[in-house]
Design an enzyme around this catalytic site. Structure first.
Site, mmCIF file in Angstrom:
data_model
loop_
_atom_site.group_PDB
_atom_site.id
_atom_site.type_symbol
_atom_site.label_atom_id
_atom_site.label_comp_id
_atom_site.label_asym_id
_atom_site.label_seq_id
_atom_site.Cartn_x
_atom_site.Cartn_y
_atom_site.Cartn_z
ATOM 1 C CE LYS A 228 -2.253 2.658 3.061
ATOM 2 N NZ LYS A 228 -2.546 2.738 4.134
ATOM 3 C CG ASP A 246 -7.451 3.775 2.362
ATOM 4 O OD1 ASP A 246 -8.909 3.405 1.714
ATOM 5 O OD2 ASP A 246 -7.926 4.739 2.161
#
Ligand code: SF4
Length: 367
Positions: A228, A246
């Site tokens: 991420k 997220d």
């Protein structure tokens, strides 16, 4: 996309225009507050003015959801949701969700609906951007690591002092850990985060000549850096396409039934297959913007949502237009944003910079 979808954009556009109108409302209120963004009180008064204007501006979003959602939802989502959506707008949203789920959406229809949602979000958030302040890849990398378990706002309020004192990987790697802990204390978990950012600063110094690498395989080798974080850096500091999964992104794409996956890597893959690579980075920003402003985890503001006609989860949140408007956050609610130094496009759209650390906290933050 195809002719099959011809009515939905028009209806959704009403909502989009309404949302843009809300942005305009924020602009007038925002500019009033913007000059004194460091003062929470001033920002708050600007927010009230903007919120007052927004109340009227959000109306088209409701119209989009309630007026004639029949055709658009019918074509975009599945079997006969027309009546059910009307009912949902009135009282029983659960039925519409059940009916939508009764007939599986074809792959082609899913791709079309997903891409249409992306286009609508681009209209609603033309200024979508990463909400961490940064001036170079090193700052973005450190800020992204610090953003775990806290808001981007809090990170943005904290990093100016950190980067003023330790502007390069070499400086940060050689810092006194206790000093760094104090500097980043407001972000929480400051001891673990100090180890992470000092460790990655040392790795950058020792293995990459003090430069942040732009390749996924290099980034994920840095301590504290997962996929991420790597995609955030690649997409926003190096212009390489990446999907950022997220908590907001995962929640919204599941609500939209783009995927049922919960593992972030699987979500990334499933959503990536719905869009061309060139869309990935901006899609991520738009979805996260929408999750923070309208489609919240606990109380999504369905009654003020411009993409309601395309959403199978319409009715999961507040459908009463007036109550829904009160749930809007950041610039959609007429409040300051998360960045102390937002892009010009955000300011041009009426967005207001976040206040510095220590100023009165704006009321529209938290997700
Ligand atoms: S669930 Fe989210 S995206 Fe769907 S209508 Fe409600 S606020 Fe909009």
């Amino acid at each position: 996309m195809g002719e099959q979808a011809s009515t939905a954009p028009e209806k959704a556009a009403k909502g989009v225009k309404g949302a843009r109108g809300a942005g305009g409302a924020a602009a007038s209120g925002g500019k009033g507050a913007g000059g004194a963004a460091g003062s929470g009180g001033a920002a708050g008064s600007g927010g009230k003015r903007a919120a007052a204007k927004k109340t009227g501006a959000a109306k088209p979003a409701t119209e989009a959801a309630a007026a004639k959602p029949a055709k658009s939802v019918k074509k975009a989502a599945a079997a006969k949701p027309a009546k059910s959506v009307k009912k949902a707008a009135a009282a029983k949203p659960a039925k519409s969700v059940k009916k939508t789920a009764a007939k599986p959406e074809s792959r082609t229809a899913l791709v079309r609906r997903a891409r249409r949602i992306n286009r609508e979000l681009a209209e609603v958030y033309p200024y979508a951007h990463p909400e961490l302040d940064f001036e170079n890849p090193f700052q973005l990398l450190v800020a992204t690591v610090l953003s775990a378990q806290t808001t981007d706002l809090r990170v943005n309020q904290t990093t100016p002092a950190l980067f003023a004192k330790h502007p390069t990987p070499e400086d940060l790697a050689a810092a006194n850990p206790e000093d760094v802990e104090e500097l980043i204390r407001p972000t929480g978990f400051f001891r673990a985060k100090t180890k992470s950012i000092m460790g990655l600063a040392a790795a950058l110094r020792d293995e990459f000549g003090g430069e942040v690498p732009g390749r996924l395989e290099d980034l994920v080798k840095l301590p504290g850096v997962g996929r991420k974080t790597a995609f955030v850096v690649m997409g926003n500091a190096f212009g390489r396409p990446g999907i950022t999964v997220d908590t907001h992104f995962g929640r919204l794409v599941r609500r939209w039934k783009w995927t049922e996956e919960t593992d972030p890597d699987k979500v990334e893959k499933a959503v990536g297959e719905l869009f061309p690579k060139s869309d990935w980075t901006m899609l991520s920003h738009r979805v996260i913007f929408h999750g923070r402003r309208i489609c919240h985890a606990r109380k999504p503001a369905c009654g003020a949502c411009p993409i309601a006609p395309l959403c199978p989860a319409y009715g999961e949140g507040e459908t009463d237009p007036e109550k829904a408007k009160k749930l809007l956050k950041y610039e959609k609610g007429g409040f300051p944003g998360q960045r102390l130094k937002p892009p010009q496009s955000y300011l041009d759209a009426g967005g207001v910079p976040a206040p510095p650390l220590g100023a009165t906290a704006p009321p529209a933050t938290g997700e």
